[in-house]
Design a protein around this motif. Structure first.
Motif, mmCIF file in Angstrom:
data_model
loop_
_atom_site.group_PDB
_atom_site.id
_atom_site.type_symbol
_atom_site.label_atom_id
_atom_site.label_comp_id
_atom_site.label_asym_id
_atom_site.label_seq_id
_atom_site.Cartn_x
_atom_site.Cartn_y
_atom_site.Cartn_z
ATOM 1 N N TYR A 70 -1.862 -11.617 -0.311
ATOM 2 C CA TYR A 70 -2.091 -11.184 1.063
ATOM 3 C C TYR A 70 -3.508 -10.992 1.401
ATOM 4 O O TYR A 70 -3.770 -10.961 2.568
ATOM 5 N N LEU A 71 -4.351 -11.132 0.422
ATOM 6 C CA LEU A 71 -5.907 -10.799 0.527
ATOM 7 C C LEU A 71 -6.473 -12.017 1.548
ATOM 8 O O LEU A 71 -7.426 -11.750 2.127
ATOM 9 N N PRO A 72 -6.083 -13.183 1.214
ATOM 10 C CA PRO A 72 -6.738 -14.140 2.098
ATOM 11 C C PRO A 72 -6.369 -14.116 3.725
ATOM 12 O O PRO A 72 -7.171 -14.494 4.502
ATOM 13 N N ASN A 73 -5.392 -13.327 3.872
ATOM 14 C CA ASN A 73 -4.770 -13.250 5.381
ATOM 15 C C ASN A 73 -5.097 -11.809 6.010
ATOM 16 O O ASN A 73 -5.234 -11.891 7.315
ATOM 17 N N ILE A 74 -6.041 -10.900 5.427
ATOM 18 C CA ILE A 74 -6.539 -9.936 5.849
ATOM 19 C C ILE A 74 -8.011 -10.441 6.736
ATOM 20 O O ILE A 74 -8.708 -11.015 5.977
ATOM 21 N N SER A 75 -7.899 -9.987 7.847
ATOM 22 C CA SER A 75 -8.992 -10.318 8.921
ATOM 23 C C SER A 75 -10.307 -9.350 8.631
ATOM 24 O O SER A 75 -10.016 -8.416 8.114
ATOM 25 N N MET A 76 -11.432 -9.903 8.950
ATOM 26 C CA MET A 76 -12.725 -8.896 9.033
ATOM 27 C C MET A 76 -12.291 -7.843 10.062
ATOM 28 O O MET A 76 -13.138 -6.778 9.989
ATOM 29 N N ASP A 77 -11.368 -7.726 10.948
ATOM 30 C CA ASP A 77 -11.324 -6.522 11.779
ATOM 31 C C ASP A 77 -10.719 -5.325 10.856
ATOM 32 O O ASP A 77 -10.933 -4.265 11.275
ATOM 33 N N ASN A 78 -10.027 -5.962 9.781
ATOM 34 C CA ASN A 78 -9.677 -4.645 8.725
ATOM 35 C C ASN A 78 -10.308 -4.828 7.462
ATOM 36 O O ASN A 78 -9.643 -4.945 6.515
ATOM 37 N N ALA A 79 -11.676 -4.946 7.653
ATOM 38 C CA ALA A 79 -12.527 -5.027 6.346
ATOM 39 C C ALA A 79 -12.282 -3.762 5.602
ATOM 40 O O ALA A 79 -12.356 -3.952 4.123
ATOM 41 N N GLY A 80 -12.187 -2.618 5.913
ATOM 42 C CA GLY A 80 -11.686 -1.436 5.091
ATOM 43 C C GLY A 80 -10.777 -1.721 4.015
ATOM 44 O O GLY A 80 -10.367 -1.539 2.906
ATOM 45 N N LEU A 81 -9.340 -2.031 4.638
ATOM 46 C CA LEU A 81 -8.266 -2.510 4.357
ATOM 47 C C LEU A 81 -8.386 -3.679 3.205
ATOM 48 O O LEU A 81 -7.890 -3.563 1.883
ATOM 49 N N ALA A 82 -9.311 -4.632 3.443
ATOM 50 C CA ALA A 82 -9.508 -5.603 2.643
ATOM 51 C C ALA A 82 -10.248 -5.265 1.377
ATOM 52 O O ALA A 82 -9.833 -5.612 0.286
ATOM 53 N N PHE A 83 -11.044 -4.464 1.450
ATOM 54 C CA PHE A 83 -11.941 -3.915 0.137
ATOM 55 C C PHE A 83 -11.009 -3.121 -0.443
ATOM 56 O O PHE A 83 -11.180 -3.143 -1.797
ATOM 57 N N VAL A 84 -10.201 -2.307 0.092
ATOM 58 C CA VAL A 84 -9.186 -1.440 -0.864
ATOM 59 C C VAL A 84 -8.432 -2.185 -1.442
ATOM 60 O O VAL A 84 -7.949 -2.058 -2.773
ATOM 61 N N ALA A 85 -7.890 -3.188 -0.929
ATOM 62 C CA ALA A 85 -6.803 -4.207 -1.667
ATOM 63 C C ALA A 85 -7.353 -4.946 -2.560
ATOM 64 O O ALA A 85 -6.682 -5.049 -3.499
ATOM 65 N N SER A 86 -8.479 -5.147 -2.525
ATOM 66 C CA SER A 86 -9.359 -6.095 -3.357
ATOM 67 C C SER A 86 -9.470 -5.112 -4.651
ATOM 68 O O SER A 86 -9.713 -5.667 -5.781
ATOM 69 N N VAL A 87 -10.069 -4.094 -4.274
ATOM 70 C CA VAL A 87 -10.448 -3.018 -5.515
ATOM 71 C C VAL A 87 -9.051 -2.727 -6.279
ATOM 72 O O VAL A 87 -8.938 -2.750 -7.543
ATOM 73 N N ILE A 88 -7.965 -2.658 -5.631
ATOM 74 C CA ILE A 88 -6.294 -2.340 -6.306
ATOM 75 C C ILE A 88 -6.096 -3.577 -7.068
ATOM 76 O O ILE A 88 -5.793 -3.190 -8.231
ATOM 77 N N THR A 89 -6.363 -4.732 -6.477
ATOM 78 C CA THR A 89 -6.163 -5.849 -7.140
ATOM 79 C C THR A 89 -6.959 -5.861 -8.759
ATOM 80 O O THR A 89 -6.701 -6.623 -9.572
ATOM 81 N N LEU A 90 -8.190 -5.565 -8.525
ATOM 82 C CA LEU A 90 -9.251 -5.925 -9.616
ATOM 83 C C LEU A 90 -9.095 -4.923 -10.547
ATOM 84 O O LEU A 90 -9.418 -5.271 -11.551
ATOM 85 N N ILE A 91 -8.672 -3.735 -10.393
ATOM 86 C CA ILE A 91 -8.613 -2.625 -11.282
ATOM 87 C C ILE A 91 -7.699 -2.981 -12.308
ATOM 88 O O ILE A 91 -8.290 -2.810 -13.808
ATOM 89 N N PRO A 92 -6.514 -3.412 -12.569
ATOM 90 C CA PRO A 92 -5.972 -3.694 -13.669
ATOM 91 C C PRO A 92 -6.487 -4.872 -14.528
ATOM 92 O O PRO A 92 -6.405 -4.723 -15.628
ATOM 93 N N SER A 93 -6.895 -5.678 -13.740
ATOM 94 C CA SER A 93 -7.605 -6.930 -14.659
ATOM 95 C C SER A 93 -8.873 -6.515 -15.324
ATOM 96 O O SER A 93 -9.188 -6.761 -16.324
ATOM 97 N N LEU A 94 -9.420 -5.467 -14.774
ATOM 98 C CA LEU A 94 -10.769 -5.135 -15.039
ATOM 99 C C LEU A 94 -10.461 -4.148 -16.667
ATOM 100 O O LEU A 94 -11.155 -4.256 -17.565
ATOM 101 N N LEU A 95 -9.483 -3.269 -16.342
ATOM 102 C CA LEU A 95 -8.852 -2.444 -17.660
ATOM 103 C C LEU A 95 -8.532 -3.292 -18.656
ATOM 104 O O LEU A 95 -8.809 -3.088 -19.757
ATOM 105 N N VAL A 96 -7.818 -4.469 -18.362
ATOM 106 C CA VAL A 96 -7.300 -5.217 -19.530
ATOM 107 C C VAL A 96 -8.465 -6.111 -20.191
ATOM 108 O O VAL A 96 -8.393 -6.041 -21.251
ATOM 109 N N PHE A 97 -9.339 -6.584 -19.273
ATOM 110 C CA PHE A 97 -10.387 -7.170 -19.739
ATOM 111 C C PHE A 97 -11.339 -6.314 -20.844
ATOM 112 O O PHE A 97 -11.780 -6.548 -22.049
ATOM 113 N N MET A 98 -11.621 -5.084 -20.110
ATOM 114 C CA MET A 98 -12.288 -4.036 -21.115
ATOM 115 C C MET A 98 -11.743 -3.802 -22.406
ATOM 116 O O MET A 98 -12.312 -3.557 -23.288
ATOM 117 N N ALA A 99 -10.523 -3.599 -22.444
ATOM 118 C CA ALA A 99 -9.600 -2.973 -23.596
ATOM 119 C C ALA A 99 -9.683 -4.390 -24.577
ATOM 120 O O ALA A 99 -9.649 -3.934 -25.744
#
Length: 188
Positions: free
Chosen positions: A104-133
């Motif tokens: 869904y991330l590539p389909n979020i337009s710049m009109d919803n930049a806040g939503l795109a940022f939140v979705a990106s962070v939610i997608t990033l958090i598990p990867s970051l936690l697993v990588f740090m572990a």
């Protein structure tokens, strides 16, 4: 194509299993772990067998501890690969309610930049936690070299990236050594 035909024959297309099963049976981790297990000197395995250990005991007491960097590296990299899949969910999942957030991330337009940022962070958090572990295992903090003569360990050389203690078993006795940030060599 072979994955699709197999999943279609099993009636798993358009289910979450269509994405999970190919990732679970990937050959990528095998190549990573093969390298680590192959680097275990045969002399250590032979010593354990001479001490009476069977294959399973050798695997658990020698293979897993010495190959743990490879095992954890394979797990971390496999998770990161599976978490960021794009092509497989697009191919195997027709129902958009089953799509992962990464589609869904590539389909979020710049009109919803806040939503795109939140979705990106939610997608990033598990990867970051697993990588740090698994970061220490990925960096493989200790490299070891062994020399054998007449079936006996004659030289043990360990290299550490950071100061750390290492417990090794020599002649049936655990010995803990402290490694500074340089090369330590034992002549036995």
């Amino acid at each position: 194509l072979s994955n699709y035909l197999t999943l279609d024959a099993m009636h798993l297309v358009d289910t979450q299993w269509a994405v999970i099963l190919p990732a679970a049976f990937s050959t990528f981790p095998v190549f990573i772990m093969y390298h680590f297990f192959r680097s275990i000197p045969k002399g250590i395995i032979e010593s354990a067998e001479l001490d009476g250990a069977n294959k399973f005991q050798v695997f658990l007491s020698i293979g897993v501890p010495l190959g743990s960097s490879g095992i954890v590296s394979a797990l971390v990299l496999s998770f990161l690969d599976a978490w960021n899949l794009i092509e497989q969910p697009l191919t195997f999942l027709k129902n958009k309610t089953l799509w992962p957030l990464s589609l869904y991330l590539p389909n979020i337009s710049m009109d919803n930049a806040g939503l795109a940022f939140v979705a990106s962070v939610i997608t990033l958090i598990p990867s970051l936690l697993v990588f740090m572990a698994g970061q220490n295992y990925l960096e493989q903090g200790i490299a070891a070299e062994f020399s054998w003569k007449d079936g006996k360990l004659t030289r043990l050389s360990l290299t550490a990236k950071e100061e750390e203690s290492v417990t090794i078993r020599i002649n049936g006795k655990d010995q803990t050594i402290w490694l500074p940030k340089n090369k330590t060599e034992w002549i036995i």
